[in-house]
Design a protein around this motif. Structure first.
Motif, PDB file in Angstrom:
ATOM      1  N   HIS A  24      51.104 -40.150 -11.546  1.00  0.00           N
ATOM      2  CA  HIS A  24      52.254 -40.495 -12.390  1.00  0.00           C
ATOM      3  C   HIS A  24      53.407 -39.582 -12.007  1.00  0.00           C
ATOM      4  N   LEU A  78      56.315 -26.069 -20.369  1.00  0.00           N
ATOM      5  CA  LEU A  78      57.777 -26.252 -20.396  1.00  0.00           C
ATOM      6  C   LEU A  78      58.251 -27.172 -21.505  1.00  0.00           C
ATOM      7  N   GLY A  79      57.329 -27.707 -22.286  1.00  0.00           N
ATOM      8  CA  GLY A  79      57.754 -28.546 -23.413  1.00  0.00           C
ATOM      9  C   GLY A  79      57.135 -29.921 -23.320  1.00  0.00           C
ATOM     10  N   ALA A  80      57.325 -30.678 -24.402  1.00  0.00           N
ATOM     11  CA  ALA A  80      56.707 -32.006 -24.469  1.00  0.00           C
ATOM     12  C   ALA A  80      57.467 -33.011 -23.614  1.00  0.00           C
ATOM     13  N   ALA A 117      62.180 -29.391 -21.133  1.00  0.00           N
ATOM     14  CA  ALA A 117      61.836 -28.686 -19.891  1.00  0.00           C
ATOM     15  C   ALA A 117      63.099 -28.164 -19.205  1.00  0.00           C
ATOM     16  N   TYR A 120      48.147 -52.626 -20.724  1.00  0.00           N
ATOM     17  CA  TYR A 120      46.941 -52.311 -21.495  1.00  0.00           C
ATOM     18  C   TYR A 120      46.447 -53.544 -22.257  1.00  0.00           C
ATOM     19  N   ARG A 146      51.457 -35.502 -19.984  1.00  0.00           N
ATOM     20  CA  ARG A 146      50.708 -36.197 -21.039  1.00  0.00           C
ATOM     21  C   ARG A 146      49.472 -35.423 -21.508  1.00  0.00           C
ATOM     22  N   LEU A 157      65.854 -41.047 -20.248  1.00  0.00           N
ATOM     23  CA  LEU A 157      65.026 -40.889 -21.457  1.00  0.00           C
ATOM     24  C   LEU A 157      65.155 -42.052 -22.432  1.00  0.00           C
ATOM     25  N   GLU A 186      45.267 -35.089  -7.845  1.00  0.00           N
ATOM     26  CA  GLU A 186      44.812 -36.426  -8.282  1.00  0.00           C
ATOM     27  C   GLU A 186      45.675 -37.037  -9.380  1.00  0.00           C
ATOM     28  N   GLY A 217      53.440 -29.208 -17.586  1.00  0.00           N
ATOM     29  CA  GLY A 217      53.630 -30.113 -18.714  1.00  0.00           C
ATOM     30  C   GLY A 217      53.014 -31.449 -18.363  1.00  0.00           C
ATOM     31  N   GLU A 248      52.111 -50.503 -22.182  1.00  0.00           N
ATOM     32  CA  GLU A 248      51.449 -51.190 -23.308  1.00  0.00           C
ATOM     33  C   GLU A 248      51.080 -52.624 -22.910  1.00  0.00           C
ATOM     34  N   VAL A 259      57.093 -47.227 -20.993  1.00  0.00           N
ATOM     35  CA  VAL A 259      56.063 -47.189 -22.045  1.00  0.00           C
ATOM     36  C   VAL A 259      55.682 -48.620 -22.413  1.00  0.00           C
ATOM     37  N   ARG A 308      61.104 -45.627  -9.498  1.00  0.00           N
ATOM     38  CA  ARG A 308      60.935 -44.492  -8.588  1.00  0.00           C
ATOM     39  C   ARG A 308      62.021 -44.517  -7.498  1.00  0.00           C
ATOM     40  N   ILE A 367      56.758 -26.393 -10.589  1.00  0.00           N
ATOM     41  CA  ILE A 367      56.549 -27.173 -11.818  1.00  0.00           C
ATOM     42  C   ILE A 367      55.613 -28.338 -11.519  1.00  0.00           C
TER      43      ILE A 367
HETATM   44  C1  B12 Z   1      53.655 -46.445 -13.933  1.00  0.00           C
HETATM   45  C2  B12 Z   1      52.274 -46.067 -14.418  1.00  0.00           C
HETATM   46  C3  B12 Z   1      51.300 -45.851 -13.471  1.00  0.00           C
HETATM   47  C4  B12 Z   1      51.593 -45.865 -11.979  1.00  0.00           C
HETATM   48  C5  B12 Z   1      52.367 -44.577 -11.588  1.00  0.00           C
HETATM   49  C6  B12 Z   1      53.273 -44.818 -10.391  1.00  0.00           C
HETATM   50  C7  B12 Z   1      54.172 -43.661 -10.078  1.00  0.00           C
HETATM   51  N1  B12 Z   1      54.639 -43.639  -8.831  1.00  0.00           N
HETATM   52  O1  B12 Z   1      54.454 -42.810 -10.885  1.00  0.00           O
HETATM   53  C8  B12 Z   1      50.165 -45.954 -11.368  1.00  0.00           C
HETATM   54  C9  B12 Z   1      49.876 -47.377 -11.000  1.00  0.00           C
HETATM   55  C10 B12 Z   1      49.894 -45.060 -10.164  1.00  0.00           C
HETATM   56  C11 B12 Z   1      49.299 -45.573 -12.556  1.00  0.00           C
HETATM   57  C12 B12 Z   1      47.983 -45.269 -12.428  1.00  0.00           C
HETATM   58  C13 B12 Z   1      47.143 -45.017 -13.493  1.00  0.00           C
HETATM   59  N2  B12 Z   1      47.440 -45.094 -14.790  1.00  0.00           N
HETATM   60 CO1  B12 Z   1      49.268 -45.257 -15.432  1.00  0.00          CO
HETATM   61  N3  B12 Z   1      50.837 -45.667 -16.241  1.00  0.00           N
HETATM   62  C14 B12 Z   1      52.019 -45.932 -15.807  1.00  0.00           C
HETATM   63  C15 B12 Z   1      53.020 -46.150 -16.944  1.00  0.00           C
HETATM   64  C16 B12 Z   1      53.245 -47.648 -17.118  1.00  0.00           C
HETATM   65  C17 B12 Z   1      54.345 -45.460 -16.803  1.00  0.00           C
HETATM   66  C18 B12 Z   1      54.223 -43.960 -16.505  1.00  0.00           C
HETATM   67  C19 B12 Z   1      55.585 -43.322 -16.555  1.00  0.00           C
HETATM   68  O2  B12 Z   1      56.202 -43.106 -15.536  1.00  0.00           O
HETATM   69  N4  B12 Z   1      56.103 -43.090 -17.766  1.00  0.00           N
HETATM   70  C20 B12 Z   1      57.439 -42.562 -17.951  1.00  0.00           C
HETATM   71  C21 B12 Z   1      57.410 -41.044 -17.935  1.00  0.00           C
HETATM   72  C22 B12 Z   1      58.819 -40.490 -18.084  1.00  0.00           C
HETATM   73  O3  B12 Z   1      56.647 -40.681 -19.080  1.00  0.00           O
HETATM   74  P1  B12 Z   1      55.424 -39.701 -19.028  1.00  0.00           P
HETATM   75  O4  B12 Z   1      54.793 -39.687 -17.696  1.00  0.00           O
HETATM   76  O5  B12 Z   1      54.573 -39.990 -20.208  1.00  0.00           O
HETATM   77  O6  B12 Z   1      56.131 -38.300 -19.223  1.00  0.00           O
HETATM   78  C23 B12 Z   1      56.582 -37.881 -20.486  1.00  0.00           C
HETATM   79  C24 B12 Z   1      55.768 -36.698 -20.971  1.00  0.00           C
HETATM   80  O7  B12 Z   1      54.411 -36.827 -20.665  1.00  0.00           O
HETATM   81  C25 B12 Z   1      56.439 -35.531 -20.357  1.00  0.00           C
HETATM   82  N5  B12 Z   1      56.037 -35.065 -19.039  1.00  0.00           N
HETATM   83  C26 B12 Z   1      55.427 -35.677 -18.034  1.00  0.00           C
HETATM   84  N6  B12 Z   1      55.290 -34.858 -16.987  1.00  0.00           N
HETATM   85  C27 B12 Z   1      55.835 -33.691 -17.325  1.00  0.00           C
HETATM   86  C28 B12 Z   1      55.955 -32.499 -16.623  1.00  0.00           C
HETATM   87  C29 B12 Z   1      56.549 -31.400 -17.250  1.00  0.00           C
HETATM   88  C30 B12 Z   1      56.656 -30.117 -16.507  1.00  0.00           C
HETATM   89  C31 B12 Z   1      57.024 -31.521 -18.575  1.00  0.00           C
HETATM   90  C32 B12 Z   1      57.624 -30.374 -19.234  1.00  0.00           C
HETATM   91  C33 B12 Z   1      56.924 -32.722 -19.265  1.00  0.00           C
HETATM   92  C34 B12 Z   1      56.324 -33.784 -18.632  1.00  0.00           C
HETATM   93  O8  B12 Z   1      57.807 -35.899 -20.245  1.00  0.00           O
HETATM   94  C35 B12 Z   1      57.966 -37.312 -20.316  1.00  0.00           C
HETATM   95  C36 B12 Z   1      58.851 -37.632 -21.530  1.00  0.00           C
HETATM   96  O9  B12 Z   1      60.002 -36.915 -21.557  1.00  0.00           O
HETATM   97  C37 B12 Z   1      52.248 -45.496 -18.134  1.00  0.00           C
HETATM   98  C38 B12 Z   1      52.671 -45.992 -19.500  1.00  0.00           C
HETATM   99  C39 B12 Z   1      53.313 -44.850 -20.324  1.00  0.00           C
HETATM  100  N7  B12 Z   1      53.190 -44.877 -21.612  1.00  0.00           N
HETATM  101  O10 B12 Z   1      53.922 -43.941 -19.820  1.00  0.00           O
HETATM  102  C40 B12 Z   1      50.809 -45.762 -17.732  1.00  0.00           C
HETATM  103  C41 B12 Z   1      49.699 -44.817 -18.226  1.00  0.00           C
HETATM  104  C42 B12 Z   1      50.185 -43.392 -18.269  1.00  0.00           C
HETATM  105  N8  B12 Z   1      48.654 -44.970 -17.211  1.00  0.00           N
HETATM  106  C43 B12 Z   1      47.485 -44.983 -17.719  1.00  0.00           C
HETATM  107  C44 B12 Z   1      46.296 -45.113 -16.956  1.00  0.00           C
HETATM  108  C45 B12 Z   1      45.020 -45.250 -17.755  1.00  0.00           C
HETATM  109  C46 B12 Z   1      46.312 -45.092 -15.553  1.00  0.00           C
HETATM  110  C47 B12 Z   1      45.122 -45.170 -14.614  1.00  0.00           C
HETATM  111  C48 B12 Z   1      43.893 -44.344 -15.031  1.00  0.00           C
HETATM  112  C49 B12 Z   1      44.801 -46.660 -14.472  1.00  0.00           C
HETATM  113  C50 B12 Z   1      43.639 -46.975 -13.572  1.00  0.00           C
HETATM  114  N9  B12 Z   1      42.559 -47.378 -14.195  1.00  0.00           N
HETATM  115  O11 B12 Z   1      43.767 -46.873 -12.380  1.00  0.00           O
HETATM  116  C51 B12 Z   1      45.705 -44.680 -13.278  1.00  0.00           C
HETATM  117  C52 B12 Z   1      45.533 -43.169 -13.085  1.00  0.00           C
HETATM  118  C53 B12 Z   1      46.206 -42.658 -11.835  1.00  0.00           C
HETATM  119  C54 B12 Z   1      46.209 -41.161 -11.728  1.00  0.00           C
HETATM  120  N10 B12 Z   1      45.091 -40.562 -11.417  1.00  0.00           N
HETATM  121  O12 B12 Z   1      47.220 -40.530 -11.908  1.00  0.00           O
HETATM  122  C55 B12 Z   1      47.500 -44.850 -19.238  1.00  0.00           C
HETATM  123  C56 B12 Z   1      47.078 -43.455 -19.706  1.00  0.00           C
HETATM  124  C57 B12 Z   1      46.279 -43.525 -20.983  1.00  0.00           C
HETATM  125  C58 B12 Z   1      45.734 -42.176 -21.359  1.00  0.00           C
HETATM  126  N11 B12 Z   1      46.199 -41.615 -22.450  1.00  0.00           N
HETATM  127  O13 B12 Z   1      44.907 -41.663 -20.682  1.00  0.00           O
HETATM  128  C59 B12 Z   1      48.960 -45.262 -19.577  1.00  0.00           C
HETATM  129  C60 B12 Z   1      49.550 -44.575 -20.821  1.00  0.00           C
HETATM  130  C61 B12 Z   1      48.982 -46.804 -19.733  1.00  0.00           C
HETATM  131  C62 B12 Z   1      48.362 -47.254 -21.052  1.00  0.00           C
HETATM  132  N12 B12 Z   1      49.187 -47.696 -21.989  1.00  0.00           N
HETATM  133  O14 B12 Z   1      47.219 -47.184 -21.223  1.00  0.00           O
HETATM  134  N13 B12 Z   1      49.986 -45.611 -13.691  1.00  0.00           N
END
Ligand code: B12
Length: 315
Positions: free
Chosen positions: A206, A299-301, A306, A160, A282, A145, A203, A280, A157, A153, A177, A249
């Motif tokens: 992430h 399950l939370g943000a 979670a 983007y 985004r 975390l 689909e 849960g 950015e 993140v 991963r 989940i």
């Molecule tokens: C790596 C990445 C990818 C990789 C993922 C690879 C993989 N094996 O996971 C790939 C290349 C596949 C990808 C694709 C895409 N991505 Co992307 N990606 C990212 C990136 C850089 C990191 C994601 C990540 O792992 N974050 C770390 C995790 C821990 O954070 P998180 O997912 O946000 O989860 C947090 C919460 O959401 C929550 N959470 C998440 N899941 C769950 C589940 C439960 C049960 C609970 C309780 C909580 C929870 O907990 C976490 C925090 O504690 C993000 C940037 C970002 N800000 O995260 C962009 C990002 C998410 N992606 C984005 C986009 C736009 C895309 C694509 C549409 C790009 C495209 N044009 O192809 C595609 C969509 C693919 C799809 N259909 O899923 C945007 C989303 C913008 C939005 N708000 O819509 C982001 C934010 C990038 C940006 N700054 O614009 N991506």
């Protein structure tokens, strides 16, 4: 012999260390904590529990009495009886030295920055060194975390803003991963513990957040199966019928991924074990109203919330 009272009450050990030093799984320790109010760990700002050397000795004493044939409730009753009379039981002879804890050289945010630089520079060897260094200092939940999450993140950015290539973003997420998959494989699987399936909604690609959740819940002693990206709901329901999980989940970042989940709990309710659906991600974070029509449990943000919610639901 030394009395348990002579051990310090300084809060310094995570539940992981308590578990390693006592041989009791975290999931069991948390259940005992809730049911018997046995220990009173300090909590950090991020809600992590911190235990003392005395807590370790109390749990060791309890498990020793259980080894001698007492049930947990009788062992606790005996312990309380002694304490009510002002007596501290004797500590068991030490079989394990306390874990040496390396003092962190930098705050976690500094490692997040270093990792960002290594990954955007495609320097895998350096990234590996940074991850190894954090693992010798921090609990993996803090690494996920406070190091991986902000690093990803920042990568998002930079992508983007057009500052890094898609190839770089893929390289970075594939590296993280990989670290998470290795950790998942490193924890034992307890075949009698509650069974949880974790993965991504249809689909949804992430994977990292659900994978983090899978690692941390497996570490806590749940029987976790990680199913990866893009899971079709109907197939998952059939699979649930085959293996009767206690919970499924799923993570969704976009509306089109979340939409098929709305029908899922109703399908799961028709199965004999009626598995719970936890969700849960985004999309649900950014659209709180979208949680309302969902059967199942939000399950939370974040991952930390979670974990706590899963414990509350399944322990
Ligand atoms: C790596 C990445 C990818 C990789 C993922 C690879 C993989 N094996 O996971 C790939 C290349 C596949 C990808 C694709 C895409 N991505 Co992307 N990606 C990212 C990136 C850089 C990191 C994601 C990540 O792992 N974050 C770390 C995790 C821990 O954070 P998180 O997912 O946000 O989860 C947090 C919460 O959401 C929550 N959470 C998440 N899941 C769950 C589940 C439960 C049960 C609970 C309780 C909580 C929870 O907990 C976490 C925090 O504690 C993000 C940037 C970002 N800000 O995260 C962009 C990002 C998410 N992606 C984005 C986009 C736009 C895309 C694509 C549409 C790009 C495209 N044009 O192809 C595609 C969509 C693919 C799809 N259909 O899923 C945007 C989303 C913008 C939005 N708000 O819509 C982001 C934010 C990038 C940006 N700054 O614009 N991506």
């Amino acid at each position: 012999m030394v009395s348990i009272a002579e051990y310090t009450t300084d809060p310094k050990y995570t539940i992981k260390v308590l578990s390693e030093r006592t041989g009791v799984r975290p999931v069991t320790l948390r259940a005992w904590e809730r049911r018997y109010d046995l220990l009173n760990p300090d909590r950090l700002d991020n809600n992590y529990r911190l235990y003392s050397e005395r807590d370790i000795q109390i749990i060791r004493w309890i498990t020793h009495r259980m080894d001698e044939g007492l049930s947990i409730s009788n062992a606790v009753r005996e312990y309380r009886g002694l304490r009510a009379e002002g007596i501290w039981p004797e500590a068991l002879p030490s079989v394990m030295a306390p874990e040496p804890t390396l003092a962190p050289r930098f705050p976690t945010s500094a490692y997040a920055d270093q990792l960002y630089k290594a990954l955007t520079g495609h320097n895998e060897a350096e990234a590996k060194k940074i991850v190894d260094a954090t693992q010798s200092m921090y609990d993996i939940q803090a690494i996920f975390l406070e190091v991986f999450y902000p690093c990803l993140v920042e990568i998002g950015e930079a992508w983007y803003r057009g500052e890094i290539r898609i190839a770089t973003e893929h390289f970075a997420s594939a590296f993280i991963r990989g670290v998470l998959m290795n950790l998942l494989g490193a924890f034992p699987i307890y075949s009698t513990a509650p069974k949880i399936l974790i993965g991504c909604a249809p689909e949804e690609f992430h994977e990292i957040a659900p994978l983090m959740l899978a690692v941390l819940l497996r570490r806590d002693g749940y029987q976790v199966e990680y199913l990866g990206a893009d899971l079709p709901v109907d197939d998952l329901v059939f699979y649930a019928e085959d293996i009767s999980p206690d919970m499924i989940i799923l993570s969704a970042s976009f509306e089109h991924s979340a939409r098929p989940l709305y029908k899922m709990q109703a399908l799961l309710d028709e199965l004999p074990g009626q598995p719970k659906l936890g969700f849960g991600g985004r999309y649900f974070n950014e659209n709180p109203s979208a949680r309302e029509g969902m059967r199942g449990i939000f399950l939370g943000a974040g991952i930390d919330e979670a974990i706590q919610n899963v414990h509350d639901l399944l322990d």
